[in-house]
Scaffold this motif. Structure first.
Motif, PDB file in Angstrom:
ATOM      1  N   HIS A   2      37.896  32.722   9.728  1.00 12.37           N
ATOM      2  CA  HIS A   2      37.601  33.986  10.384  1.00 12.37           C
ATOM      3  C   HIS A   2      38.323  35.094   9.612  1.00 12.37           C
ATOM      4  CE1 HIS A   2      37.581  36.437  14.383  1.00 12.37           C
ATOM      5  NE2 HIS A   2      36.746  36.902  13.494  1.00 12.37           N
ATOM      6  N   ILE A   3      37.568  36.035   9.072  1.00  7.66           N
ATOM      7  CA  ILE A   3      38.163  37.147   8.326  1.00  7.66           C
ATOM      8  C   ILE A   3      38.262  38.353   9.255  1.00  7.66           C
ATOM      9  CG2 ILE A   3      37.943  38.688   6.351  1.00  7.66           C
ATOM     10  CD1 ILE A   3      38.467  35.841   5.500  1.00  7.66           C
ATOM     11  N   THR A   4      39.472  38.790   9.468  1.00  6.55           N
ATOM     12  CA  THR A   4      39.784  39.939  10.307  1.00  6.55           C
ATOM     13  C   THR A   4      40.542  40.951   9.465  1.00  6.55           C
ATOM     14  OG1 THR A   4      41.934  39.054  10.947  1.00  6.55           O
ATOM     15  CG2 THR A   4      40.027  38.414  12.331  1.00  6.55           C
ATOM     16  N   PRO A   5      40.733  42.168   9.971  1.00 10.42           N
ATOM     17  CA  PRO A   5      41.579  43.111   9.238  1.00 10.42           C
ATOM     18  C   PRO A   5      42.980  42.548   8.982  1.00 10.42           C
ATOM     19  CG  PRO A   5      40.292  44.290  10.856  1.00 10.42           C
ATOM     20  CD  PRO A   5      40.060  42.817  11.116  1.00 10.42           C
ATOM     21  N   ASP A   6      43.519  41.798   9.918  1.00 10.04           N
ATOM     22  CA  ASP A   6      44.837  41.191   9.704  1.00 10.04           C
ATOM     23  C   ASP A   6      44.805  40.159   8.589  1.00 10.04           C
ATOM     24  OD1 ASP A   6      46.024  42.746  11.675  1.00 10.04           O
ATOM     25  OD2 ASP A   6      45.874  41.190  13.230  1.00 10.04           O
ATOM     26  N   ARG A   7      43.713  39.381   8.518  1.00  7.43           N
ATOM     27  CA  ARG A   7      43.593  38.373   7.453  1.00  7.43           C
ATOM     28  C   ARG A   7      43.460  39.052   6.097  1.00  7.43           C
ATOM     29  NH1 ARG A   7      42.201  32.710   7.035  1.00  7.43           N
ATOM     30  NH2 ARG A   7      42.608  32.257   4.846  1.00  7.43           N
ATOM     31  N   ALA A   9      44.723  41.959   5.288  1.00  2.00           N
ATOM     32  CA  ALA A   9      46.065  42.459   4.979  1.00  2.00           C
ATOM     33  C   ALA A   9      46.974  41.324   4.504  1.00  2.00           C
ATOM     34  CB  ALA A   9      46.667  43.147   6.196  1.00  2.00           C
ATOM     35  N   ALA A  10      46.849  40.160   5.114  1.00  2.00           N
ATOM     36  CA  ALA A  10      47.668  39.016   4.718  1.00  2.00           C
ATOM     37  C   ALA A  10      47.305  38.540   3.307  1.00  2.00           C
ATOM     38  CB  ALA A  10      47.507  37.882   5.724  1.00  2.00           C
ATOM     39  N   GLU A  11      46.010  38.512   2.992  1.00  2.00           N
ATOM     40  CA  GLU A  11      45.590  38.101   1.641  1.00  2.00           C
ATOM     41  C   GLU A  11      46.037  39.138   0.612  1.00  2.00           C
ATOM     42  OE1 GLU A  11      44.781  35.152   1.096  1.00  2.00           O
ATOM     43  OE2 GLU A  11      44.027  34.488   3.038  1.00  2.00           O
ATOM     44  N   HIS A  12      45.954  40.410   0.954  1.00  2.00           N
ATOM     45  CA  HIS A  12      46.451  41.475   0.076  1.00  2.00           C
ATOM     46  C   HIS A  12      47.927  41.255  -0.231  1.00  2.00           C
ATOM     47  CE1 HIS A  12      48.557  45.463  -0.158  1.00  2.00           C
ATOM     48  NE2 HIS A  12      47.754  45.547  -1.215  1.00  2.00           N
ATOM     49  N   ASP A  13      48.707  40.998   0.800  1.00  2.00           N
ATOM     50  CA  ASP A  13      50.134  40.763   0.622  1.00  2.00           C
ATOM     51  C   ASP A  13      50.382  39.536  -0.248  1.00  2.00           C
ATOM     52  OD1 ASP A  13      52.958  41.347   1.293  1.00  2.00           O
ATOM     53  OD2 ASP A  13      52.840  39.423   2.362  1.00  2.00           O
ATOM     54  N   TRP A  14      49.627  38.465  -0.019  1.00  3.06           N
ATOM     55  CA  TRP A  14      49.793  37.241  -0.806  1.00  3.06           C
ATOM     56  C   TRP A  14      49.485  37.502  -2.285  1.00  3.06           C
ATOM     57  CZ3 TRP A  14      46.834  34.234  -3.963  1.00  3.06           C
ATOM     58  CH2 TRP A  14      47.374  32.985  -4.314  1.00  3.06           C
ATOM     59  N   VAL A  15      48.399  38.232  -2.557  1.00  6.83           N
ATOM     60  CA  VAL A  15      48.027  38.520  -3.946  1.00  6.83           C
ATOM     61  C   VAL A  15      49.105  39.368  -4.624  1.00  6.83           C
ATOM     62  CG1 VAL A  15      46.320  39.675  -5.434  1.00  6.83           C
ATOM     63  CG2 VAL A  15      45.550  38.250  -3.528  1.00  6.83           C
ATOM     64  N   ARG A  16      49.673  40.334  -3.914  1.00 13.02           N
ATOM     65  CA  ARG A  16      50.764  41.151  -4.472  1.00 13.02           C
ATOM     66  C   ARG A  16      51.975  40.279  -4.802  1.00 13.02           C
ATOM     67  NH1 ARG A  16      53.490  45.118  -3.263  1.00 13.02           N
ATOM     68  NH2 ARG A  16      52.783  46.886  -4.453  1.00 13.02           N
ATOM     69  N   ARG A  17      52.348  39.409  -3.858  1.00 12.58           N
ATOM     70  CA  ARG A  17      53.524  38.553  -4.050  1.00 12.58           C
ATOM     71  C   ARG A  17      53.295  37.481  -5.111  1.00 12.58           C
ATOM     72  NH1 ARG A  17      54.207  35.477  -0.014  1.00 12.58           N
ATOM     73  NH2 ARG A  17      52.530  36.179   1.329  1.00 12.58           N
ATOM     74  N   HIS A  18      52.052  37.217  -5.430  1.00 13.99           N
ATOM     75  CA  HIS A  18      51.696  36.192  -6.414  1.00 13.99           C
ATOM     76  C   HIS A  18      51.750  36.736  -7.849  1.00 13.99           C
ATOM     77  CE1 HIS A  18      50.322  32.096  -6.722  1.00 13.99           C
ATOM     78  NE2 HIS A  18      49.241  32.423  -7.407  1.00 13.99           N
ATOM     79  N   TYR A  69      36.904  35.230  -0.642  1.00 14.91           N
ATOM     80  CA  TYR A  69      36.997  34.386  -1.837  1.00 14.91           C
ATOM     81  C   TYR A  69      38.391  33.785  -1.980  1.00 14.91           C
ATOM     82  CZ  TYR A  69      32.591  36.368  -3.645  1.00 14.91           C
ATOM     83  OH  TYR A  69      31.294  36.748  -3.829  1.00 14.91           O
ATOM     84  N   ILE A  70      39.403  34.611  -1.785  1.00 12.62           N
ATOM     85  CA  ILE A  70      40.788  34.149  -1.933  1.00 12.62           C
ATOM     86  C   ILE A  70      41.102  33.059  -0.919  1.00 12.62           C
ATOM     87  CG2 ILE A  70      43.209  34.859  -1.691  1.00 12.62           C
ATOM     88  CD1 ILE A  70      42.179  37.651  -2.846  1.00 12.62           C
ATOM     89  N   ALA A  71      40.739  33.289   0.332  1.00 10.43           N
ATOM     90  CA  ALA A  71      41.005  32.302   1.381  1.00 10.43           C
ATOM     91  C   ALA A  71      40.286  30.987   1.082  1.00 10.43           C
ATOM     92  CB  ALA A  71      40.583  32.857   2.738  1.00 10.43           C
ATOM     93  N   LEU A  72      39.044  31.063   0.629  1.00 10.59           N
ATOM     94  CA  LEU A  72      38.312  29.842   0.296  1.00 10.59           C
ATOM     95  C   LEU A  72      38.993  29.071  -0.834  1.00 10.59           C
ATOM     96  CD1 LEU A  72      34.643  31.165   0.512  1.00 10.59           C
ATOM     97  CD2 LEU A  72      35.652  29.361   1.945  1.00 10.59           C
ATOM     98  N   LEU A  73      39.369  29.774  -1.894  1.00 11.73           N
ATOM     99  CA  LEU A  73      40.001  29.092  -3.022  1.00 11.73           C
ATOM    100  C   LEU A  73      41.386  28.554  -2.672  1.00 11.73           C
ATOM    101  CD1 LEU A  73      38.810  31.409  -5.906  1.00 11.73           C
ATOM    102  CD2 LEU A  73      38.391  28.941  -5.737  1.00 11.73           C
ATOM    103  N   ARG A  74      42.103  29.244  -1.803  1.00 14.04           N
ATOM    104  CA  ARG A  74      43.434  28.762  -1.402  1.00 14.04           C
ATOM    105  C   ARG A  74      43.343  27.478  -0.591  1.00 14.04           C
ATOM    106  NH1 ARG A  74      47.010  33.456   1.034  1.00 14.04           N
ATOM    107  NH2 ARG A  74      48.204  31.627   1.564  1.00 14.04           N
ATOM    108  N   GLU A  75      42.206  27.255   0.053  1.00 18.87           N
ATOM    109  CA  GLU A  75      42.047  26.087   0.921  1.00 18.87           C
ATOM    110  C   GLU A  75      41.139  25.010   0.339  1.00 18.87           C
ATOM    111  OE1 GLU A  75      40.796  27.546   4.757  1.00 18.87           O
ATOM    112  OE2 GLU A  75      42.356  29.082   4.755  1.00 18.87           O
TER     113      GLU A  75
END
Length: 161
Positions: A2-7, A9-18, A69-75
Motif C-alpha cells: 500500500h503506497i501512502t504519502p507516509d510510505r 516519505a519513508a522511501e524518500h528518507d531511505w534513498v537519502r540515507r542510502h 519501484y523502490i518498495a518492490l525492489l527492496r522486497e
C-alpha cells in the motif's frame, strides 16, 4: 503493498540515507562510462546526490512511482534467484528511467542501468532485488546529474523560434 504519502516519505528518507552505498556505485559507473567514451566525467558528492533525491521526490506524481519501484525492489526475492532475473531487471530499468526524467535521459538511464548492474553485487543475504535497486538508483541519478561535457551549454540541434 500500500503506497501512502507516509510510505513515499519513508522511501524518500531511505534513498537519502542510502547515499553511502549509491554514490560510490554512481561514481564507479561514471568512471566506466568515461573510459568507454574517452572523456572525463565529474564525480558526485553525497550532498549533491541527496539534493537530487529531494528534487525528484518533490514532484508527487513522480515520487509515488519511485516509491512503488523502490518498495518492490527492496522486497523482491525469488527462490533460486535466476527465475526472477527478468522482473528485477525490468523494475531496475524503469526506476532508473523515472529518476532520470524524460527523453532522451530516460533511455540513457536504462542503458546505464545495465552497466551499473554488472558491477553491483549485493550481499548474499539480501533479497534478489537489492543489487538491482542500488544499480538503478546509481544509473538514474548519474544520468540526471550534471558532469558530462555534452550536456553543458546549448545543443547544436536547438531551433530558434
Amino acid at each position: 503493498m500500500h503506497i501512502t504519502p507516509d510510505r513515499v516519505a519513508a522511501e524518500h528518507d531511505w534513498v537519502r540515507r542510502h547515499a553511502d552505498v549509491v554514490v560510490p556505485i554512481l561514481n564507479e559507473t561514471r568512471g566506466h562510462l568515461g573510459d568507454l567514451f574517452e572523456t572525463e566525467v565529474d564525480t558526485i558528492s553525497e550532498a549533491t546526490y541527496q539534493q537530487a533525491v529531494d528534487r525528484v521526490f518533490a514532484d508527487g506524481e513522480v515520487a509515488v512511482n519511485l516509491a512503488g519501484y523502490i518498495a518492490l525492489l527492496r522486497e523482491l526475492d525469488v527462490d533460486g534467484d535466476y527465475p526472477g532475473f527478468v522482473v528485477d531487471e525490468v523494475l531496475g530499468r524503469q526506476l532508473a528511467a523515472t529518476i532520470a526524467g524524460g527523453q532522451p535521459l530516460s533511455v540513457l538511464a536504462q542503458a546505464t542501468f545495465h552497466i551499473a548492474d554488472v558491477h553491483t553485487h549485493g550481499d548474499t543475504d539480501e533479497v534478489a532485488g537489492a543489487d538491482d535497486l542500488d544499480a538503478a538508483l546509481a544509473a538514474g541519478f548519474q544520468t540526471r546529474l550534471p558532469g558530462w561535457d555534452w550536456r553543458v551549454g546549448e545543443s547544436q540541434f536547438s531551433v530558434d523560434p
